[in-house]
Design a protein around this motif. Structure first.
Motif, PDB file in Angstrom:
ATOM      1  N   ASN A  21       0.848  -1.182   0.000  1.00 52.10           N
ATOM      2  CA  ASN A  21       0.000   0.000   0.000  1.00 52.10           C
ATOM      3  C   ASN A  21       0.891   1.241   0.000  1.00 52.10           C
ATOM      4  OD1 ASN A  21      -1.781   2.090   0.557  1.00 52.10           O
ATOM      5  ND2 ASN A  21      -3.008   0.859   1.949  1.00 52.10           N
ATOM      6  N   VAL A  22       0.714   2.095  -0.983  1.00 51.13           N
ATOM      7  CA  VAL A  22       1.541   3.294  -1.110  1.00 51.13           C
ATOM      8  C   VAL A  22       1.447   4.174   0.139  1.00 51.13           C
ATOM      9  CG1 VAL A  22       1.820   5.457  -2.405  1.00 51.13           C
ATOM     10  CG2 VAL A  22       1.528   3.296  -3.626  1.00 51.13           C
ATOM     11  N   ALA A  23       0.297   4.213   0.772  1.00 59.96           N
ATOM     12  CA  ALA A  23       0.118   5.038   1.971  1.00 59.96           C
ATOM     13  C   ALA A  23       1.051   4.617   3.104  1.00 59.96           C
ATOM     14  CB  ALA A  23      -1.333   4.967   2.435  1.00 59.96           C
ATOM     15  N   ASN A  24       1.543   3.379   3.075  1.00 55.39           N
ATOM     16  CA  ASN A  24       2.438   2.883   4.122  1.00 55.39           C
ATOM     17  C   ASN A  24       3.914   3.095   3.812  1.00 55.39           C
ATOM     18  OD1 ASN A  24       0.205   1.972   5.539  1.00 55.39           O
ATOM     19  ND2 ASN A  24       0.274  -0.042   4.594  1.00 55.39           N
ATOM     20  N   LEU A  25       4.208   3.708   2.685  1.00 57.94           N
ATOM     21  CA  LEU A  25       5.592   3.920   2.277  1.00 57.94           C
ATOM     22  C   LEU A  25       6.098   5.281   2.751  1.00 57.94           C
ATOM     23  CD1 LEU A  25       5.325   2.526  -1.349  1.00 57.94           C
ATOM     24  CD2 LEU A  25       6.378   1.407   0.631  1.00 57.94           C
ATOM     25  N   PRO A  26       7.407   5.445   2.822  1.00 56.10           N
ATOM     26  CA  PRO A  26       7.971   6.747   3.219  1.00 56.10           C
ATOM     27  C   PRO A  26       7.536   7.863   2.256  1.00 56.10           C
ATOM     28  CG  PRO A  26       9.674   5.054   3.209  1.00 56.10           C
ATOM     29  CD  PRO A  26       8.453   4.450   2.590  1.00 56.10           C
ATOM     30  N   HIS A  27       7.473   9.061   2.783  1.00 58.11           N
ATOM     31  CA  HIS A  27       7.049  10.228   1.996  1.00 58.11           C
ATOM     32  C   HIS A  27       7.844  10.365   0.700  1.00 58.11           C
ATOM     33  CE1 HIS A  27       5.557  14.190   1.061  1.00 58.11           C
ATOM     34  NE2 HIS A  27       6.806  14.620   0.974  1.00 58.11           N
ATOM     35  N   GLU A  28       9.147  10.130   0.762  1.00 58.51           N
ATOM     36  CA  GLU A  28      10.007  10.274  -0.423  1.00 58.51           C
ATOM     37  C   GLU A  28       9.541   9.358  -1.552  1.00 58.51           C
ATOM     38  OE1 GLU A  28      11.452   9.308   2.650  1.00 58.51           O
ATOM     39  OE2 GLU A  28      11.693  11.392   3.219  1.00 58.51           O
ATOM     40  N   VAL A  29       9.083   8.178  -1.208  1.00 54.42           N
ATOM     41  CA  VAL A  29       8.604   7.234  -2.225  1.00 54.42           C
ATOM     42  C   VAL A  29       7.226   7.657  -2.712  1.00 54.42           C
ATOM     43  CG1 VAL A  29       7.988   4.823  -2.687  1.00 54.42           C
ATOM     44  CG2 VAL A  29       9.974   5.353  -1.243  1.00 54.42           C
ATOM     45  N   VAL A  33       5.365   8.219  -6.945  1.00 53.33           N
ATOM     46  CA  VAL A  33       4.509   7.206  -7.563  1.00 53.33           C
ATOM     47  C   VAL A  33       3.245   7.747  -8.212  1.00 53.33           C
ATOM     48  CG1 VAL A  33       5.366   5.385  -6.071  1.00 53.33           C
ATOM     49  CG2 VAL A  33       3.310   6.615  -5.422  1.00 53.33           C
ATOM     50  N   GLY A  34       3.035   9.038  -8.135  1.00 52.37           N
ATOM     51  CA  GLY A  34       1.857   9.617  -8.775  1.00 52.37           C
ATOM     52  C   GLY A  34       0.581   9.189  -8.094  1.00 52.37           C
ATOM     53  N   ASP A  35      -0.399   8.750  -8.882  1.00 50.75           N
ATOM     54  CA  ASP A  35      -1.713   8.429  -8.331  1.00 50.75           C
ATOM     55  C   ASP A  35      -1.911   6.934  -8.063  1.00 50.75           C
ATOM     56  OD1 ASP A  35      -1.776   7.650 -10.954  1.00 50.75           O
ATOM     57  OD2 ASP A  35      -3.721   8.568 -11.405  1.00 50.75           O
ATOM     58  N   LEU A  36      -0.851   6.155  -8.003  1.00 48.13           N
ATOM     59  CA  LEU A  36      -0.978   4.722  -7.737  1.00 48.13           C
ATOM     60  C   LEU A  36      -1.378   4.474  -6.288  1.00 48.13           C
ATOM     61  CD1 LEU A  36       2.195   3.387  -9.567  1.00 48.13           C
ATOM     62  CD2 LEU A  36      -0.165   3.311 -10.363  1.00 48.13           C
ATOM     63  N   ASP A  37      -2.241   3.490  -6.077  1.00 49.62           N
ATOM     64  CA  ASP A  37      -2.657   3.100  -4.730  1.00 49.62           C
ATOM     65  C   ASP A  37      -1.704   2.098  -4.103  1.00 49.62           C
ATOM     66  OD1 ASP A  37      -4.895   4.650  -5.108  1.00 49.62           O
ATOM     67  OD2 ASP A  37      -6.208   2.957  -5.550  1.00 49.62           O
ATOM     68  N   HIS A  38      -1.102   1.268  -4.965  1.00 54.21           N
ATOM     69  CA  HIS A  38      -0.191   0.237  -4.466  1.00 54.21           C
ATOM     70  C   HIS A  38       0.928  -0.013  -5.460  1.00 54.21           C
ATOM     71  CE1 HIS A  38      -3.239  -1.911  -6.825  1.00 54.21           C
ATOM     72  NE2 HIS A  38      -2.261  -2.730  -7.146  1.00 54.21           N
ATOM     73  N   LEU A  39       2.010  -0.541  -4.950  1.00 56.30           N
ATOM     74  CA  LEU A  39       3.165  -0.959  -5.746  1.00 56.30           C
ATOM     75  C   LEU A  39       3.411  -2.424  -5.436  1.00 56.30           C
ATOM     76  CD1 LEU A  39       5.541   2.072  -5.049  1.00 56.30           C
ATOM     77  CD2 LEU A  39       4.146   1.671  -7.077  1.00 56.30           C
ATOM     78  N   TYR A  40       4.398  -3.006  -6.093  1.00 52.71           N
ATOM     79  CA  TYR A  40       4.763  -4.399  -5.831  1.00 52.71           C
ATOM     80  C   TYR A  40       6.214  -4.464  -5.404  1.00 52.71           C
ATOM     81  CZ  TYR A  40       0.281  -5.584  -7.636  1.00 52.71           C
ATOM     82  OH  TYR A  40      -1.076  -5.676  -7.796  1.00 52.71           O
ATOM     83  N   ALA A  41       6.429  -5.114  -4.289  1.00 52.40           N
ATOM     84  CA  ALA A  41       7.769  -5.257  -3.733  1.00 52.40           C
ATOM     85  C   ALA A  41       8.276  -6.667  -3.992  1.00 52.40           C
ATOM     86  CB  ALA A  41       7.753  -4.983  -2.236  1.00 52.40           C
ATOM     87  N   VAL A  42       9.561  -6.761  -4.263  1.00 50.20           N
ATOM     88  CA  VAL A  42      10.242  -8.046  -4.396  1.00 50.20           C
ATOM     89  C   VAL A  42      11.161  -8.163  -3.190  1.00 50.20           C
ATOM     90  CG1 VAL A  42      11.772  -9.457  -5.820  1.00 50.20           C
ATOM     91  CG2 VAL A  42      10.161  -7.877  -6.918  1.00 50.20           C
TER      92      VAL A  42
END
Length: 74
Positions: A21-29, A33-42
């Motif tokens: 969830n993008v909301a749980n990522l650091p402000h810098e990230v 990411v623009g308007d994405l709600d989530h990213l994928y982590a490896v």
């Protein structure tokens, strides 16, 4: 959005792909990411994040390009 870090798994070839969830990522990230709600982590087997990308398919492709075996985490 690919990580600028070299992927090093020290012999363990399995990596885990999970939605983040993008909301749980650091402000810098979040600002990148623009308007994405989530990213994928490896992640490696120790839980260390190796990459963060915008698309699930891209996460699997990235892992395979580095001769890793991606597994989805739900």
């Amino acid at each position: 959005m690919n990580t600028p870090y070299e992927i090093n798994t020290e012999g363990n070839r399995i990596v885990y792909v999970k939605a983040v969830n993008v909301a749980n990522l650091p402000h810098e990230v979040r600002t990148q990411v623009g308007d994405l709600d989530h990213l994928y982590a490896v992640h490696d087997s120790d839980g260390q994040q190796l990459a963060l990308v915008a698309d699930r398919k891209l996460a699997f492709v990235l892992a395979r390009q580095h001769d890793l075996s991606p597994v989805a985490v739900h």
